[in-house]
Design a protein around this motif. Structure first.
Motif, mmCIF file in Angstrom:
data_model
loop_
_atom_site.group_PDB
_atom_site.id
_atom_site.type_symbol
_atom_site.label_atom_id
_atom_site.label_comp_id
_atom_site.label_asym_id
_atom_site.label_seq_id
_atom_site.Cartn_x
_atom_site.Cartn_y
_atom_site.Cartn_z
ATOM 1 N N ALA A 170 -7.734 12.356 -4.624
ATOM 2 C CA ALA A 170 -9.064 11.760 -4.707
ATOM 3 C C ALA A 170 -9.171 10.470 -3.911
ATOM 4 O O ALA A 170 -10.272 9.989 -3.625
ATOM 5 N N ILE A 171 -8.036 9.853 -3.587
ATOM 6 C CA ILE A 171 -7.985 8.678 -2.715
ATOM 7 C C ILE A 171 -6.859 8.896 -1.703
ATOM 8 O O ILE A 171 -6.030 9.795 -1.860
ATOM 9 N N ASP A 172 -6.846 8.069 -0.663
ATOM 10 C CA ASP A 172 -5.838 8.202 0.385
ATOM 11 C C ASP A 172 -4.729 7.162 0.281
ATOM 12 O O ASP A 172 -3.596 7.414 0.710
ATOM 13 N N VAL A 173 -5.066 5.990 -0.269
ATOM 14 C CA VAL A 173 -4.127 4.863 -0.317
ATOM 15 C C VAL A 173 -4.357 4.097 -1.611
ATOM 16 O O VAL A 173 -5.492 3.997 -2.093
ATOM 17 N N GLN A 174 -3.279 3.554 -2.185
ATOM 18 C CA GLN A 174 -3.404 2.681 -3.341
ATOM 19 C C GLN A 174 -2.644 1.388 -3.098
ATOM 20 O O GLN A 174 -1.509 1.405 -2.607
ATOM 21 N N PHE A 175 -3.266 0.260 -3.447
ATOM 22 C CA PHE A 175 -2.636 -1.050 -3.329
ATOM 23 C C PHE A 175 -1.961 -1.387 -4.651
ATOM 24 O O PHE A 175 -2.581 -1.301 -5.719
ATOM 25 N N HIS A 176 -0.681 -1.774 -4.581
ATOM 26 C CA HIS A 176 0.103 -2.011 -5.794
ATOM 27 C C HIS A 176 0.585 -3.455 -5.884
ATOM 28 O O HIS A 176 0.866 -4.097 -4.868
ATOM 29 N N PRO A 177 0.729 -3.944 -7.118
ATOM 30 C CA PRO A 177 1.283 -5.287 -7.338
ATOM 31 C C PRO A 177 2.776 -5.293 -7.098
ATOM 32 O O PRO A 177 3.374 -4.248 -6.822
ATOM 33 N N PRO A 178 3.393 -6.470 -7.198
ATOM 34 C CA PRO A 178 4.827 -6.572 -6.893
ATOM 35 C C PRO A 178 5.684 -5.583 -7.669
ATOM 36 O O PRO A 178 5.427 -5.276 -8.827
ATOM 37 N N ARG B 237 5.054 7.271 0.277
ATOM 38 C CA ARG B 237 5.664 6.352 1.230
ATOM 39 C C ARG B 237 4.928 5.013 1.181
ATOM 40 O O ARG B 237 3.713 4.975 0.937
ATOM 41 N N VAL B 238 5.649 3.947 1.449
ATOM 42 C CA VAL B 238 5.039 2.628 1.610
ATOM 43 C C VAL B 238 4.401 2.576 2.994
ATOM 44 O O VAL B 238 5.013 2.976 3.986
ATOM 45 N N VAL B 239 3.165 2.081 3.056
ATOM 46 C CA VAL B 239 2.474 1.965 4.336
ATOM 47 C C VAL B 239 2.887 0.644 5.000
ATOM 48 O O VAL B 239 2.626 -0.428 4.451
ATOM 49 N N PRO B 240 3.529 0.690 6.161
ATOM 50 C CA PRO B 240 3.937 -0.554 6.825
ATOM 51 C C PRO B 240 2.750 -1.209 7.532
ATOM 52 O O PRO B 240 1.712 -0.569 7.766
ATOM 53 N N PHE B 241 2.905 -2.460 7.855
ATOM 54 C CA PHE B 241 1.924 -3.128 8.703
ATOM 55 C C PHE B 241 2.175 -2.721 10.145
ATOM 56 O O PHE B 241 3.306 -2.455 10.550
ATOM 57 N N PHE C 178 0.861 -1.175 0.000
ATOM 58 C CA PHE C 178 0.000 0.000 0.000
ATOM 59 C C PHE C 178 0.904 1.234 0.000
ATOM 60 O O PHE C 178 1.933 1.247 0.684
ATOM 61 N N VAL C 179 0.524 2.241 -0.760
ATOM 62 C CA VAL C 179 1.278 3.487 -0.746
ATOM 63 C C VAL C 179 0.346 4.661 -0.469
ATOM 64 O O VAL C 179 -0.851 4.605 -0.759
ATOM 65 N N LYS C 180 0.922 5.719 0.090
ATOM 66 C CA LYS C 180 0.186 6.931 0.424
ATOM 67 C C LYS C 180 1.070 8.130 0.115
ATOM 68 O O LYS C 180 2.274 7.985 -0.141
ATOM 69 N N GLU D 221 -0.232 6.000 9.402
ATOM 70 C CA GLU D 221 1.064 5.486 9.843
ATOM 71 C C GLU D 221 1.226 3.996 9.566
ATOM 72 O O GLU D 221 2.351 3.504 9.461
ATOM 73 N N SER D 222 0.119 3.264 9.498
ATOM 74 C CA SER D 222 0.196 1.823 9.249
ATOM 75 C C SER D 222 -1.119 1.348 8.643
ATOM 76 O O SER D 222 -2.093 2.115 8.541
ATOM 77 N N VAL D 223 -1.142 0.085 8.276
ATOM 78 C CA VAL D 223 -2.353 -0.521 7.712
ATOM 79 C C VAL D 223 -3.508 -0.477 8.712
ATOM 80 O O VAL D 223 -4.680 -0.533 8.319
ATOM 81 N N ALA D 224 -3.198 -0.342 9.985
ATOM 82 C CA ALA D 224 -4.247 -0.274 11.010
ATOM 83 C C ALA D 224 -5.005 1.055 10.972
ATOM 84 O O ALA D 224 -6.028 1.196 11.655
ATOM 85 N N ASP D 225 -4.538 2.014 10.169
ATOM 86 C CA ASP D 225 -5.125 3.361 10.173
ATOM 87 C C ASP D 225 -6.026 3.627 8.974
ATOM 88 O O ASP D 225 -6.235 4.782 8.598
#
Length: 299
Positions: free
Chosen positions: A158-166, A182-186, A94-96, A103-107
């Motif tokens: 228009a979005i907050d986060v995008q999920f990207h392939p490898p 930035r890459v969103v950490p777990f 995930f990137v933002k 700060e993390s995937v929990a957010d």
């Protein structure tokens, strides 16, 4: 006989890998026997098209091929897939924007998250990960977008986060040059929980400076992507495709960095036999098996 290979959307991971493999496969072949690369909605769509005899080959993430074989959701019927070769193992992420308070995937609660096109393999990955982490799809706004469209939406706010392939993938590299991301950490314990419960995932380290915005090494979920075919596809066609890959394990990474480490994915053939490639219980196609025996990979 024209050969059709299903990949992903234009510019996606599977699409760029397909172009490289098709180039090698087509060398020396008559025009009527060459492989054409087709854009698709990736893993699930490729399996369905193989079943309908609309493709001879298709890229899939390895976690979906067993489901297709056994008619497990989202598949509604058994599809007689056969393995050809692994393609790569790489981290999804995930990137933002760096300005985001995430700060993390929990957010992700209340956020707008681009999860790929409707029914795509990327969407299914998000379902798998979020279900295990207890993140309800009602707690955020899932947005269905292709990779390029999602990148543009992230830049535009228009979005907050995008999920990207490898990685490496061209869309993400371009995005990192256009915007400060930035890459969103777990969050602590999240990644371990996912890896402990999903056998087709593995931890993969995204190394610092892999693209602009990776400011430190960060571990993400990785999955092996594979090239598959259907049991009905002729042995000689599958043989030639497998041979084109196996004979170019050093050349393919030069053509596309996504293939980095492909040689390592082939090594288990020497010790584990055909079973090394039979992800999800999907058998190796006889044509591919013949190519690997000729190449000395199988005894």
């Amino acid at each position: 006989m024209a050969i059709r290979m299903g990949t992903s959307e234009h510019g996606g991971t599977f699409y760029t890998q397909g172009l490289a493999i098709a180039e090698l496969f087509n060398r020396g072949r008559a025009d009527g026997d060459k492989c054409s690369v087709q854009t698709t909605d990736a893993s699930i769509h490729n399996a369905e098209q193989l079943d309908r005899d609309e493709l001879e080959f298709g890229f899939m993430a390895s976690n979906w091929i067993g489901r297709a074989k056994n008619a497990v959701a989202p598949f509604t019927k058994n599809i007689a897939l056969r393995m050809v070769a692994p393609a790569n193992a790489g981290p999804m992420c995930f990137v933002k924007l760096v300005s985001s308070p995430i700060e993390s995937v929990a957010d992700f609660k209340g956020k707008r998250v681009a999860i790929g096109t409707k029914g795509s393999g990327m969407e299914q990955h998000v379902h798998t990960i979020f279900d295990l982490l207890g993140i309800s799809f009602d707690s955020f706004t899932p947005v269905h977008m292709g990779f390029a469209e999602g990148a543009a939406a992230l830049v535009a706010g228009a979005i907050d986060v995008q999920f990207h392939p490898p990685i490496p993938n061209a869309v993400l590299t371009d995005l990192s040059r256009r915007a400060n991301i930035r890459v969103v950490p777990f969050a602590p314990g999240q990644l371990e929980k996912v890896l402990a419960q999903v056998p087709f995932y593995r931890p993969v380290v995204m190394e610092k400076n892999a693209f602009r915005g990776v400011v430190e090494n960060v571990t993400q979920v990785g999955v092996i992507n594979v090239l598959v075919t259907h049991e009905r596809v002729r042995d000689n066609v599958v043989h030639d495709m497998a041979k084109a890959i196996a004979d170019n394990l050093d050349r393919l990474p030069q053509m596309n960095p996504l293939f980095k480490g492909l040689h390592d994915l082939f090594e288990p053939l020497r010790t584990n036999g055909a079973a090394a490639f039979e992800f999800g219980g999907v058998a190796l196609h006889p044509g591919a098996e013949k190519a690997y025996r000729e190449g000395g990979w199988l005894g």
